[in-house]
Motif scaffolding. Structure first.
Motif, mmCIF file in Angstrom:
data_model
loop_
_atom_site.group_PDB
_atom_site.id
_atom_site.type_symbol
_atom_site.label_atom_id
_atom_site.label_comp_id
_atom_site.label_asym_id
_atom_site.label_seq_id
_atom_site.Cartn_x
_atom_site.Cartn_y
_atom_site.Cartn_z
ATOM 1 N N LEU A 152 62.078 85.947 -34.180
ATOM 2 C CA LEU A 152 62.544 85.903 -35.567
ATOM 3 C C LEU A 152 63.265 84.595 -35.877
ATOM 4 N N LEU A 153 64.085 84.134 -34.945
ATOM 5 C CA LEU A 153 64.828 82.897 -35.176
ATOM 6 C C LEU A 153 63.915 81.672 -35.219
ATOM 7 N N GLU A 154 62.729 81.770 -34.630
ATOM 8 C CA GLU A 154 61.761 80.684 -34.738
ATOM 9 C C GLU A 154 61.281 80.516 -36.176
ATOM 10 N N GLN A 155 61.483 81.532 -36.999
ATOM 11 C CA GLN A 155 61.085 81.478 -38.409
ATOM 12 C C GLN A 155 62.290 81.302 -39.334
ATOM 13 N N GLU A 156 63.442 81.015 -38.753
ATOM 14 C CA GLU A 156 64.696 80.971 -39.505
ATOM 15 C C GLU A 156 64.671 79.990 -40.676
ATOM 16 N N GLU A 157 63.941 78.896 -40.572
ATOM 17 C CA GLU A 157 63.925 77.926 -41.671
ATOM 18 C C GLU A 157 63.340 78.520 -42.950
ATOM 19 N N THR A 158 62.632 79.641 -42.845
ATOM 20 C CA THR A 158 62.079 80.278 -44.043
ATOM 21 C C THR A 158 63.036 81.308 -44.640
ATOM 22 N N PHE A 159 64.151 81.595 -43.986
ATOM 23 C CA PHE A 159 65.083 82.622 -44.466
ATOM 24 C C PHE A 159 65.868 82.172 -45.693
ATOM 25 N N VAL B 219 72.978 89.692 -40.654
ATOM 26 C CA VAL B 219 72.095 89.604 -41.816
ATOM 27 C C VAL B 219 71.296 90.891 -41.969
ATOM 28 N N LEU B 220 70.715 91.356 -40.891
ATOM 29 C CA LEU B 220 69.902 92.580 -40.940
ATOM 30 C C LEU B 220 70.730 93.776 -41.388
ATOM 31 N N ARG B 221 71.913 93.886 -40.859
ATOM 32 C CA ARG B 221 72.801 95.007 -41.201
ATOM 33 C C ARG B 221 73.178 94.975 -42.684
ATOM 34 N N LYS B 222 73.519 93.802 -43.198
ATOM 35 C CA LYS B 222 73.954 93.683 -44.591
ATOM 36 C C LYS B 222 72.799 93.801 -45.584
ATOM 37 N N LEU B 223 71.611 93.368 -45.195
ATOM 38 C CA LEU B 223 70.471 93.429 -46.113
ATOM 39 C C LEU B 223 69.935 94.846 -46.313
ATOM 40 N N ILE B 224 70.411 95.787 -45.545
ATOM 41 C CA ILE B 224 70.005 97.178 -45.762
ATOM 42 C C ILE B 224 70.401 97.610 -47.168
ATOM 43 N N ASP B 225 71.572 97.205 -47.614
ATOM 44 C CA ASP B 225 72.090 97.646 -48.909
ATOM 45 C C ASP B 225 71.996 96.596 -50.012
ATOM 46 N N GLU B 226 71.508 95.419 -49.709
ATOM 47 C CA GLU B 226 71.468 94.331 -50.695
ATOM 48 C C GLU B 226 70.062 93.731 -50.742
ATOM 49 N N SER B 227 69.656 93.234 -51.902
ATOM 50 C CA SER B 227 68.356 92.572 -51.997
ATOM 51 C C SER B 227 68.440 91.105 -51.560
ATOM 52 N N PHE B 228 69.649 90.549 -51.619
ATOM 53 C CA PHE B 228 69.857 89.199 -51.103
ATOM 54 C C PHE B 228 71.304 89.033 -50.667
ATOM 55 N N LEU B 229 71.521 88.060 -49.781
ATOM 56 C CA LEU B 229 72.857 87.728 -49.300
ATOM 57 C C LEU B 229 73.168 86.275 -49.632
ATOM 58 N N PRO B 230 74.228 86.024 -50.370
ATOM 59 C CA PRO B 230 74.657 84.648 -50.580
ATOM 60 C C PRO B 230 75.128 84.046 -49.243
ATOM 61 N N VAL C 287 77.266 85.972 -46.149
ATOM 62 C CA VAL C 287 77.282 85.488 -44.766
ATOM 63 C C VAL C 287 77.641 84.007 -44.791
ATOM 64 N N LYS C 288 78.200 83.550 -43.691
ATOM 65 C CA LYS C 288 78.500 82.125 -43.526
ATOM 66 C C LYS C 288 77.232 81.423 -43.045
ATOM 67 N N GLU C 289 77.214 80.107 -43.152
ATOM 68 C CA GLU C 289 76.018 79.360 -42.770
ATOM 69 C C GLU C 289 75.675 79.496 -41.286
ATOM 70 N N ASN C 290 76.628 79.816 -40.463
ATOM 71 C CA ASN C 290 76.379 80.016 -39.027
ATOM 72 C C ASN C 290 76.297 81.510 -38.698
ATOM 73 N N TYR C 291 75.586 82.251 -39.524
ATOM 74 C CA TYR C 291 75.464 83.709 -39.409
ATOM 75 C C TYR C 291 74.763 84.138 -38.119
ATOM 76 N N GLU C 292 74.976 85.386 -37.787
ATOM 77 C CA GLU C 292 74.245 86.035 -36.695
ATOM 78 C C GLU C 292 73.128 86.854 -37.331
ATOM 79 N N LEU C 293 71.956 86.856 -36.740
ATOM 80 C CA LEU C 293 70.816 87.579 -37.289
ATOM 81 C C LEU C 293 71.118 89.069 -37.445
ATOM 82 N N ALA C 294 71.809 89.661 -36.483
ATOM 83 C CA ALA C 294 72.139 91.093 -36.565
ATOM 84 C C ALA C 294 73.002 91.381 -37.789
#
Length: 150
Positions: free
Chosen positions: A10-17, A104-115, A95-102
């Motif tokens: 997943l992190l190999e595709q991070e530039e598309t996030f 992001v996944l946890r927070k996106l359950i309830d949100e359509s996007f994360l600033p 999330v901060k710019e140095n976020y952890e993928l876990a």
């Protein structure tokens, strides 16, 4: 904890996030509600980020909040002169710019996007649920092929 191989894929595709701030529709916190209502009614987005003139994140706003505020206060469109910051939703998951993928996944359950915010609260962009789902789609359709080629 995410499986290390899956996280690596997943992190190999991070530039598309991240969708960068300069590619997004945002509303400035000092814009009045009438202006924001007009903008939101012509967009296909249900919510957009609200930022200051110097690009500090304030919150998000949707057309529903404006219409609800207008109805509750019995205001005409001409009376919606207050700054949008008055009703912007401020308790938004970020999330901060140095976020952890876990995270992001946890927070996106309830949100359509994360600033995504920089260290000083500057608005860098958003990570959408859609961008993460695209990465997961690639994962479930191509992980075995990639693993075989290693």
């Amino acid at each position: 904890m995410i499986s290390p191989k899956i996280e690596q894929f997943l992190l190999e595709q991070e530039e598309t996030f991240l969708t960068p701030a300069d590619k997004l529709a945002v509303i400035i916190d000092s814009h009045n509600m009438d202006h924001a209502k007009l903008l939101l009614s012509h967009m296909s987005y249900s919510r957009v980020p609200v930022v200051t003139e110097d690009n500090r994140f304030v919150g998000t706003i949707g057309l529903n909040e404006i219409i609800q505020y207008q109805a509750e206060n019995e205001l005409s469109d001409e009376e919606l002169y207050q700054d949008i910051s008055l009703i912007a939703k401020r308790d938004v998951a970020t999330v901060k710019e140095n976020y952890e993928l876990a995270e992001v996944l946890r927070k996106l359950i309830d949100e359509s996007f994360l600033p995504v915010l920089g260290e000083d609260g500057e608005f860098l962009g958003i990570i959408t649920r859609k961008s993460i789902l695209k990465a997961f789609n690639a994962l479930v359709h191509g992980f075995d092929i990639i693993e075989k080629n290693k």
